[in-house]
Design a protein around this motif. Structure first.
Motif, PDB file in Angstrom:
ATOM      1  N   SER A 179       0.838  -1.202   0.000  1.00 33.70           N
ATOM      2  CA  SER A 179       0.000   0.000   0.000  1.00 33.70           C
ATOM      3  C   SER A 179       0.865   1.242   0.000  1.00 33.70           C
ATOM      4  O   SER A 179       1.917   1.286   0.639  1.00 33.70           O
ATOM      5  CB  SER A 179      -0.910   0.014   1.230  1.00 33.70           C
ATOM      6  N   ALA A 280      -9.206  -2.017  -1.378  1.00 37.28           N
ATOM      7  CA  ALA A 280      -7.942  -2.358  -0.735  1.00 37.28           C
ATOM      8  C   ALA A 280      -7.752  -3.864  -0.735  1.00 37.28           C
ATOM      9  O   ALA A 280      -8.653  -4.630  -1.080  1.00 37.28           O
ATOM     10  CB  ALA A 280      -7.920  -1.820   0.692  1.00 37.28           C
ATOM     11  N   GLU A 505      -2.672  -3.732  -0.051  1.00 39.60           N
ATOM     12  CA  GLU A 505      -2.750  -2.822  -1.200  1.00 39.60           C
ATOM     13  C   GLU A 505      -3.797  -1.753  -0.900  1.00 39.60           C
ATOM     14  O   GLU A 505      -4.660  -1.929  -0.027  1.00 39.60           O
ATOM     15  CB  GLU A 505      -3.135  -3.559  -2.482  1.00 39.60           C
ATOM     16  N   ALA A 506      -3.759  -0.642  -1.643  1.00 37.12           N
ATOM     17  CA  ALA A 506      -4.757   0.409  -1.474  1.00 37.12           C
ATOM     18  C   ALA A 506      -5.015   1.094  -2.805  1.00 37.12           C
ATOM     19  O   ALA A 506      -4.081   1.378  -3.565  1.00 37.12           O
ATOM     20  CB  ALA A 506      -4.287   1.438  -0.439  1.00 37.12           C
TER      21      ALA A 506
END
Length: 587
Positions: A179, A280, A505-506
């Motif tokens: 992220s 996300a 993750e984002a």
């Protein structure tokens, strides 16, 4: 160390940062992109020979810059280009129009506290972009926190209040904290969230194309309740509240006590002005959804989905599925990992395309026929730089370090080779322009690290939706199917689908159905229109249709259109190409 010695070291850091700020050629051209109000400014400039001069003979020239304030009522792209002054100086002086720099994101004297989530954080690099007088700034770094991912020396620790939060306990050996986002708090109690694509390192900032999304300034909510609500929310009118719920759930998924203060603080803020969705990924062993779970378009507050499951949810909730034979589904990223089945099934071609087109099978067969349009609704498109593009970019092979694709077998592992044989038919160049002057995006000579996904049914006249994310094409980022809701084998016969995710993750999802409109435009239909090299529409594109029923919302793209497919002579940039580049340098 005595306070006076600490202060001396901090002054050295502040002085270095200030010199860097005023050396930057773009400082005089700042358009104050995060705050539309512009005021007359007094700038003190040193002559070109100042570094060699002493303090006594420095000639200081005071220049008053009078900026005329103009009301700009146009819609602007929420997807912003991250500025690259050095690239502009070498290639095209207009390449950074409407772009934002790290100064814009963290350089305010009013910044009180910043949380930096990332894969790689070079604190010495980041410090240079803080305001030189903001020495009481609190910085929280959130990543694995080891020597490979966090660079922080004792000298830098003395400069600012660094707090290191390690978030590696949920990561397996193939996973990463990928992220890239920051949460900034200011001395007026406002807050801002930035989601972007760049590692906080000098090479990422200088040598690659990067983009970001910047939230509106969030204010404290006087009606805040400390009790978590399980009430269903309206998909359109309460989108900001849904974003807040998803965002806080993501932060809670870290299961990290040191993030509790951040979560508690954010709970007190009003997110109503946010009109995008949050997609996300968070390490999860078992996530699931049913085939028809979201088709009614109703909020389901108890559902917590990540990765491709969240994309599935949003597309179904808002009826943004597109199975037209004219539809192109474009993936543009900087890494393509191994197949999710250790054979040749690619995450993008065999799962994401199924989600986008609303296929009855969420997992395509490894031998799926992509050539027959009746079996595949959308056309998969992968934008990937060629060897020629990388080696002829401004930073040549150096910018290829973070662009990962393996196409050769390794010992008896043939999956990379078999996957490439399948997906190479979908490869398109990073830029279709012949020269940098012709480039619409103004980034043809700056290799990509940005990651974007979108669909279009009319060759980029409009977009159906747009996703900016840190997630590359990998099972670690998006998820790996476990069973159910597929074309054959263990994926068949079940209406319930289960999958797992490895990495953090984002990303943010631009949705035409939730875009906030000006009062004069409420009730009109929204269409997303690509823009290039700037954040606004051209004057001739900015008008509504003749009947005034349509509002065009710009979305800035990082690559050039029309897209150009690989020829038989084009080769993709790969890890093998990088190895050859170094071998050639040594000869």
């Amino acid at each position: 160390m005595e306070d006076s010695q600490k202060r001396k070291l901090r002054d050295i850091i502040a002085d270095a940062a200030e010199k860097r700020r005023f050396k930057d050629d773009t400082i005089q051209q700042q358009q104050n992109p995060l705050n539309e109000e512009t005021k007359p400014t007094v700038i003190s400039l040193l002559s070109d020979d100042d570094e060699a001069s002493t303090e006594d003979d420095d000639e200081v020239v005071e220049v008053q810059v009078q900026v005329q304030v103009q009301v700009d009522d146009r819609y602007r792209s929420q997807i912003r280009m991250i500025a690259n002054p050095e690239y502009c100086k070498n290639i095209d002086l207009e390449a950074d129009k409407d772009a934002v720099s790290l100064y814009d994101l963290v350089g305010s004297i009013n910044l009180k506290k910043t949380y930096q989530f990332n894969l790689l954080i070079d604190c010495g690099f980041l410090i240079d972009y803080f305001h030189p007088n903001n020495l009481d700034l609190e910085i929280y770094t959130i990543n694995k926190g080891d020597e490979d991912t966090l660079i922080l020396n004792d000298f830098e620790k003395l400069s600012y209040k660094f707090n290191i939060i390690k978030v590696d306990k949920k990561l397996n050996k193939f996973a990463s904290h990928h992220s890239k986002m920051m949460i900034n708090f200011y001395d007026d109690d406002s807050c801002q969230i930035i989601i972007y694509t760049m590692n906080l390192t000098n090479p990422d900032y200088k040598a690659q194309t990067q983009m970001c999304w910047i939230s509106p300034m969030l204010k404290r909510d006087p009606n805040h309740s400390s009790e978590e609500s399980n009430d269903a929310l309206d998909l359109i009118t309460e989108n900001g509240k849904r974003f807040k719920r998803d965002f806080l759930n993501y932060l809670k998924s870290y299961e990290e006590l040191q993030l509790n203060d951040l979560i508690s603080n954010l709970e007190m803020y009003n997110f109503d002005d946010i009109d995008v969705q949050f997609i996300a990924s968070s390490p999860s062993n078992k996530l699931s959804f049913n085939k028809f779970q979201f088709d009614q378009g109703l909020d389901q507050p108890g559902v917590k989905l990540y990765g491709y499951g969240k994309l599935y949810q949003i597309l179904h909730e808002f009826n943004l599925l597109n199975n037209s034979s004219n539809t192109k589904f474009i993936a543009q990223c900087s890494s393509i990992a191994a197949p999710f089945d250790s054979n040749k099934s690619n995450l993008f071609t065999h799962i994401l395309t199924s989600i986008v087109e609303g296929s009855k099978d969420i997992v395509k067969s490894p031998d799926h026929d992509f050539q027959t349009r009746s079996s595949t609704s959308v056309e998969p498109v992968i934008i990937w730089p060629t060897e020629f593009e990388v080696l002829n970019s401004l930073y040549r092979h150096l910018s290829g370090h973070a662009i990962h694709l393996n196409i050769e077998r390794k010992n008896n592992y043939h999956a990379f080779e078999k996957q490439y044989d399948l997906i190479k038919q979908f490869f398109h160049k990073w830029s279709s322009s012949k020269t940098v002057i012709e480039s619409k995006s103004k980034r043809s000579k700056l290799s990509p690290h940005v990651k974007t996904y979108c669909t279009t049914s009319n060759n980029f006249k409009t977009l159906d939706w747009f996703l900016l994310t840190s997630a590359n094409i990998s099972k670690q980022a998006w998820g790996k199917p476990c069973w159910g809701y597929g074309s054959n084998g263990k994926f068949s016969k079940f209406n319930k689908h289960e999958f797992q995710i490895d990495s953090f993750e984002a990303g943010i999802f631009i949705n035409p159905k939730t875009v906030r409109l000006k009062d004069k435009d409420k009730g009109k239909k929204v269409v997303l229109v690509p823009v290039f090299g700037k954040d606004t529409l051209d004057d001739d594109d900015d008008d509504d249709d003749d009947d005034g029923s349509i509002v065009k919302i710009p979305v800035r793209l990082p690559y050039d259109v029309p897209l150009e497919k690989y020829s038989n002579l084009d080769k993709p940039w790969t890890v093998q190409a990088l190895e050859r580049a170094y071998e050639n340098l040594q000869e």
